[in-house]
Design an enzyme around this catalytic site. Sequence first.
Site, short mmCIF file in Angstrom:
data_model
loop_
_atom_site.label_atom_id
_atom_site.label_comp_id
_atom_site.label_asym_id
_atom_site.label_seq_id
_atom_site.Cartn_x
_atom_site.Cartn_y
_atom_site.Cartn_z
N SER A 195 1.00 -60.81 -29.23
CA SER A 195 1.19 -61.79 -28.27
C SER A 195 2.64 -62.03 -27.91
O SER A 195 3.02 -62.30 -26.89
CB SER A 195 0.71 -63.08 -28.93
OG SER A 195 -0.75 -63.10 -29.35
N ASP A 196 3.51 -61.75 -28.89
CA ASP A 196 4.92 -61.75 -28.32
C ASP A 196 5.41 -60.45 -27.64
O ASP A 196 6.08 -60.55 -26.70
CB ASP A 196 5.83 -61.56 -29.94
CG ASP A 196 6.03 -62.88 -30.54
OD1 ASP A 196 5.99 -63.91 -29.89
OD2 ASP A 196 6.30 -63.17 -31.67
N ILE A 197 4.54 -59.36 -27.79
CA ILE A 197 4.95 -58.24 -27.22
C ILE A 197 4.38 -58.39 -25.81
O ILE A 197 5.36 -58.17 -24.81
CB ILE A 197 4.32 -56.83 -27.50
CG1 ILE A 197 4.97 -56.65 -29.15
CG2 ILE A 197 4.56 -55.80 -26.82
CD1 ILE A 197 6.26 -56.39 -29.31
#
Length: 395
Positions: free
Chosen positions: A168-170
């Site tokens: 999700s961060d990526i």
Amino acid sequence: MCGALEGIRVLDLSRVLAGPYCTMILGDLGAEVIKVEGPGGSDDTRNWGPPYTGGESAYYLCANRNKRAITLNLKTDEGKEVLKKLIAKSDVVLENFKNGTMNKWGLDYEELKKINPQIVHCSITGFGRNGPYNGFPGYDFIIQAMSGLMSITGSEESGPTKVGVAISDIFTGLYSAIGIQAALLERNRSGLGQSIDISLLDSQISALANVASNYLVSGNVPERLGNEHPNIVPYQPFPTEDGQMAVAVGNDRQFGKFMEVLGLQEYAQEERFATNPQRLKNREELIQLITEQMKTKTSREWLESLQKQGIPAGPINTVKEMFEDPQVIARELVKEVAHPTAGKVKLVGSPLNLSRTPTEVTRHPPLAGEHTNEVLAEIGYTESQIEEMKIQRVI
């Protein structure tokens, strides 16, 4: 050699992964990135280890190359003034503070554009600037859970499972890089900057792609299928004589060739398997047939036969095996850079291959505040002023 974003200056006020990953991409593309942390270094990932090398965590190293680093106490008036001088000479400000933090400091977008009307401001938060969750903190694991991703990952036996990397961060870092570059392009027409509101939840929901669309079209709640595909059969790992391998048959033509390689060509034209919709209906029977046949040869033997016929298939590599793969080596995806405390550091290279303005690793992931004196001198501060700010813990 000039990068594609040569001449663009980015102030990176973010920490952890989504924001730093975004600014690393911009740095790889040639932008000048200045990483701003609190005195002593305030990026949590500096302490997310082991493993460490030369005092730096592997986690921090993965998202912070091609940047200079300064330390600045934004809770002080002097620190805010330094930042304002940097904003006046920059193109992009990226931050991932909790909603309201920049307003509290008098550095919200309305104030930023008074300093520099051309500034592109990007705010990364867990849930965005509005809505009932806008004040909640958002970490990748929580977003994977809330977005529905974990409900479709894993098997019925395993239960909900997160992806093995902070995906999700990526995704959020990638969407942020896209949004920033779009805003810079639009600025060429209007002469004005703008503010970009990016949330981890929005980004992960967008990345559900066909799974989200399946639900919106059918109303059926997607289920965990383990390594199987909700829309395509066969598309999963299969056991072989000596292990497992992945096979992805994407259309009816490939299916015919696949069954021929397996020696099961008589099933290719059977009504229950002839088309993908029929294969979906009869998934269990088909997978049982394929599984029994795949067990009769080694993974290498099947790979050689399948690849000759253009059928997508591959080994299930460990990370070690992946880095030893001749394709990965040929693509030069490992870069080595000199580091002031760790000697030579290996980093994963950029996947962006531009013909005239290739990406480069020109700077190691910086030590906390490594370039404070250098950057402050560039915007007009004298040595004595810089030393006084150190004494006052402004930098």
